[in-house]
Motif scaffolding. Structure first.
Motif, PDB file in Angstrom:
ATOM      1  N   ALA A 164       0.826  -1.210   0.000  1.00  0.00           N
ATOM      2  CA  ALA A 164       0.000   0.000   0.000  1.00  0.00           C
ATOM      3  C   ALA A 164       0.864   1.265   0.000  1.00  0.00           C
ATOM      4  CB  ALA A 164      -0.928   0.001   1.207  1.00  0.00           C
ATOM      5  N   LEU A 165       2.138   1.147   0.366  1.00  0.00           N
ATOM      6  CA  LEU A 165       3.048   2.303   0.342  1.00  0.00           C
ATOM      7  C   LEU A 165       3.461   2.682  -1.072  1.00  0.00           C
ATOM      8  CD1 LEU A 165       5.447   1.511   3.312  1.00  0.00           C
ATOM      9  CD2 LEU A 165       3.633   3.220   3.228  1.00  0.00           C
ATOM     10  N   GLY A 166       3.361   1.730  -1.988  1.00  0.00           N
ATOM     11  CA  GLY A 166       3.741   1.989  -3.372  1.00  0.00           C
ATOM     12  C   GLY A 166       4.503   0.809  -3.953  1.00  0.00           C
ATOM     13  N   LYS A 167       4.705   0.878  -5.247  1.00  0.00           N
ATOM     14  CA  LYS A 167       5.391  -0.195  -5.958  1.00  0.00           C
ATOM     15  C   LYS A 167       6.814  -0.375  -5.429  1.00  0.00           C
ATOM     16  CE  LYS A 167       6.694  -1.678 -10.558  1.00  0.00           C
ATOM     17  NZ  LYS A 167       6.775  -1.335 -11.954  1.00  0.00           N
ATOM     18  N   LEU A 226      12.460  -0.012  -0.162  1.00  0.00           N
ATOM     19  CA  LEU A 226      12.716  -0.158  -1.591  1.00  0.00           C
ATOM     20  C   LEU A 226      14.105  -0.770  -1.761  1.00  0.00           C
ATOM     21  CD1 LEU A 226      11.431   3.276  -2.929  1.00  0.00           C
ATOM     22  CD2 LEU A 226      10.356   1.048  -3.222  1.00  0.00           C
ATOM     23  N   PRO A 227      14.357  -1.446  -2.873  1.00  0.00           N
ATOM     24  CA  PRO A 227      15.700  -1.983  -3.116  1.00  0.00           C
ATOM     25  C   PRO A 227      16.731  -0.857  -3.151  1.00  0.00           C
ATOM     26  CG  PRO A 227      14.119  -2.882  -4.691  1.00  0.00           C
ATOM     27  CD  PRO A 227      13.426  -1.792  -3.934  1.00  0.00           C
ATOM     28  N   ASP A 228      17.980  -1.171  -2.817  1.00  0.00           N
ATOM     29  CA  ASP A 228      19.064  -0.188  -2.864  1.00  0.00           C
ATOM     30  C   ASP A 228      19.070   0.526  -4.199  1.00  0.00           C
ATOM     31  OD1 ASP A 228      20.051  -0.649  -0.334  1.00  0.00           O
ATOM     32  OD2 ASP A 228      21.451  -2.193  -0.997  1.00  0.00           O
ATOM     33  N   GLY A 229      19.213   1.843  -4.143  1.00  0.00           N
ATOM     34  CA  GLY A 229      19.315   2.648  -5.351  1.00  0.00           C
ATOM     35  C   GLY A 229      17.987   3.004  -6.001  1.00  0.00           C
ATOM     36  N   THR A 230      16.867   2.512  -5.470  1.00  0.00           N
ATOM     37  CA  THR A 230      15.555   2.819  -6.032  1.00  0.00           C
ATOM     38  C   THR A 230      14.958   4.006  -5.296  1.00  0.00           C
ATOM     39  OG1 THR A 230      15.202   0.478  -6.517  1.00  0.00           O
ATOM     40  CG2 THR A 230      13.261   1.898  -6.524  1.00  0.00           C
ATOM     41  N   LEU A 231      14.499   4.985  -6.047  1.00  0.00           N
ATOM     42  CA  LEU A 231      13.883   6.162  -5.451  1.00  0.00           C
ATOM     43  C   LEU A 231      12.371   5.970  -5.374  1.00  0.00           C
ATOM     44  CD1 LEU A 231      15.824   8.991  -7.327  1.00  0.00           C
ATOM     45  CD2 LEU A 231      16.225   8.105  -5.025  1.00  0.00           C
ATOM     46  N   PRO A 232      11.740   6.466  -4.320  1.00  0.00           N
ATOM     47  CA  PRO A 232      10.278   6.348  -4.220  1.00  0.00           C
ATOM     48  C   PRO A 232       9.591   7.177  -5.289  1.00  0.00           C
ATOM     49  CG  PRO A 232      11.187   7.527  -2.322  1.00  0.00           C
ATOM     50  CD  PRO A 232      12.336   7.106  -3.165  1.00  0.00           C
TER      51      PRO A 232
END
Length: 111
Positions: free
Chosen positions: A61-64, A97-103
Protein backbone atom coordinates in the motif's frame (compact mmCIF):
# COMPACT_ATOMS: atom_id res chain seq x y z
CA UNK A 1 12.41 34.93 -19.63
CA UNK A 2 14.83 35.23 -16.77
CA UNK A 3 14.86 33.18 -13.61
CA UNK A 4 15.80 35.01 -10.48
CA UNK A 5 17.19 32.99 -7.62
CA UNK A 6 17.67 34.42 -4.17
CA UNK A 7 20.54 33.16 -2.02
CA UNK A 8 18.03 31.63 0.38
CA UNK A 9 16.14 29.66 -2.28
CA UNK A 10 19.41 28.51 -3.85
CA UNK A 11 20.66 27.32 -0.47
CA UNK A 12 17.41 25.47 0.21
CA UNK A 13 17.55 23.77 -3.19
CA UNK A 14 21.13 22.64 -2.60
CA UNK A 15 20.24 21.39 0.87
CA UNK A 16 17.24 19.39 -0.35
CA UNK A 17 19.21 17.86 -3.22
CA UNK A 18 22.07 16.96 -0.86
CA UNK A 19 19.67 15.28 1.55
CA UNK A 20 18.00 13.29 -1.22
CA UNK A 21 21.34 12.26 -2.71
CA UNK A 22 22.63 11.31 0.74
CA UNK A 23 19.63 9.10 1.42
CA UNK A 24 19.90 7.36 -1.94
CA UNK A 25 23.64 6.85 -1.53
CA UNK A 26 23.21 5.62 2.03
CA UNK A 27 20.96 2.78 0.89
CA UNK A 28 17.29 2.09 1.11
CA UNK A 29 14.17 4.18 1.49
CA UNK A 30 12.12 2.53 4.25
CA UNK A 31 8.68 3.09 5.67
CA UNK A 32 7.38 2.72 9.21
CA UNK A 33 7.09 -0.78 10.68
CA UNK A 34 4.18 -2.88 9.44
CA UNK A 35 2.74 -6.05 10.95
CA UNK A 36 0.80 -8.80 9.28
CA UNK A 37 -2.22 -10.23 10.95
CA UNK A 38 -2.05 -13.57 12.74
CA UNK A 39 -1.70 -16.09 9.90
CA UNK A 40 -2.41 -19.80 10.40
CA UNK A 41 -1.20 -22.99 8.80
CA UNK A 42 -1.09 -26.74 9.29
CA UNK A 43 2.72 -26.49 9.33
CA UNK A 44 5.01 -23.73 10.53
CA UNK A 45 6.20 -23.21 6.94
CA UNK A 46 2.60 -22.65 5.75
CA UNK A 47 1.99 -20.13 8.54
CA UNK A 48 5.28 -18.33 7.77
CA UNK A 49 4.44 -18.03 4.08
CA UNK A 50 0.90 -16.83 4.87
CA UNK A 51 2.24 -14.19 7.30
CA UNK A 52 4.77 -12.95 4.71
CA UNK A 53 2.04 -12.67 2.06
CA UNK A 54 -0.18 -10.76 4.47
CA UNK A 55 2.70 -8.41 5.37
CA UNK A 56 3.46 -7.92 1.66
CA UNK A 57 -0.13 -6.94 0.89
CA UNK A 58 -0.03 -4.29 3.63
CA UNK A 59 3.45 -3.03 2.70
CA UNK A 60 2.45 -2.75 -0.95
CA UNK A 61 0.00 0.00 0.00
CA UNK A 62 3.05 2.30 0.34
CA UNK A 63 3.74 1.99 -3.37
CA UNK A 64 5.39 -0.20 -5.96
CA UNK A 65 8.51 -1.95 -4.66
CA UNK A 66 7.78 -1.83 -0.94
CA UNK A 67 5.95 -5.17 -0.93
CA UNK A 68 9.05 -7.41 -1.08
CA UNK A 69 9.73 -9.11 2.25
CA UNK A 70 13.36 -9.73 1.26
CA UNK A 71 14.00 -5.96 1.18
CA UNK A 72 12.41 -5.27 4.58
CA UNK A 73 14.52 -3.92 7.42
CA UNK A 74 14.13 -5.03 11.04
CA UNK A 75 12.36 -8.24 10.04
CA UNK A 76 10.88 -10.43 12.72
CA UNK A 77 8.60 -13.43 12.65
CA UNK A 78 6.74 -14.60 15.75
CA UNK A 79 5.26 -18.10 15.56
CA UNK A 80 3.36 -20.25 18.04
CA UNK A 81 1.53 -23.56 17.96
CA UNK A 82 -1.85 -23.98 19.60
CA UNK A 83 -3.22 -27.04 21.42
CA UNK A 84 -4.77 -28.42 18.23
CA UNK A 85 -1.42 -28.36 16.42
CA UNK A 86 -2.15 -25.33 14.21
CA UNK A 87 0.72 -22.91 13.74
CA UNK A 88 0.17 -19.14 13.95
CA UNK A 89 2.72 -16.58 12.72
CA UNK A 90 2.90 -12.80 12.61
CA UNK A 91 5.44 -10.99 10.40
CA UNK A 92 6.71 -7.50 11.12
CA UNK A 93 9.28 -5.28 9.47
CA UNK A 94 9.97 -1.92 7.88
CA UNK A 95 9.12 -2.07 4.15
CA UNK A 96 12.04 -0.79 2.06
CA UNK A 97 12.72 -0.16 -1.59
CA UNK A 98 15.70 -1.98 -3.12
CA UNK A 99 19.06 -0.19 -2.86
CA UNK A 100 19.31 2.65 -5.35
CA UNK A 101 15.55 2.82 -6.03
CA UNK A 102 13.88 6.16 -5.45
CA UNK A 103 10.28 6.35 -4.22
CA UNK A 104 7.60 7.46 -6.66
CA UNK A 105 6.30 10.11 -4.27
CA UNK A 106 9.37 12.30 -3.77
CA UNK A 107 8.51 15.97 -3.34
CA UNK A 108 8.86 18.02 -6.49
CA UNK A 109 11.35 20.88 -6.42
CA UNK A 110 10.70 24.21 -8.08
CA UNK A 111 14.07 25.38 -9.30
Amino acid sequence: MSVRTTPRSAAMSVLILALLAGEAAAGKYCGDPIESGRASGATQEEALIAAQKWWSSRAGALGKGYEHWDNAADQSMDCTQDGQGTFHCKASGRPCLPDGTLPDNLPKLDL
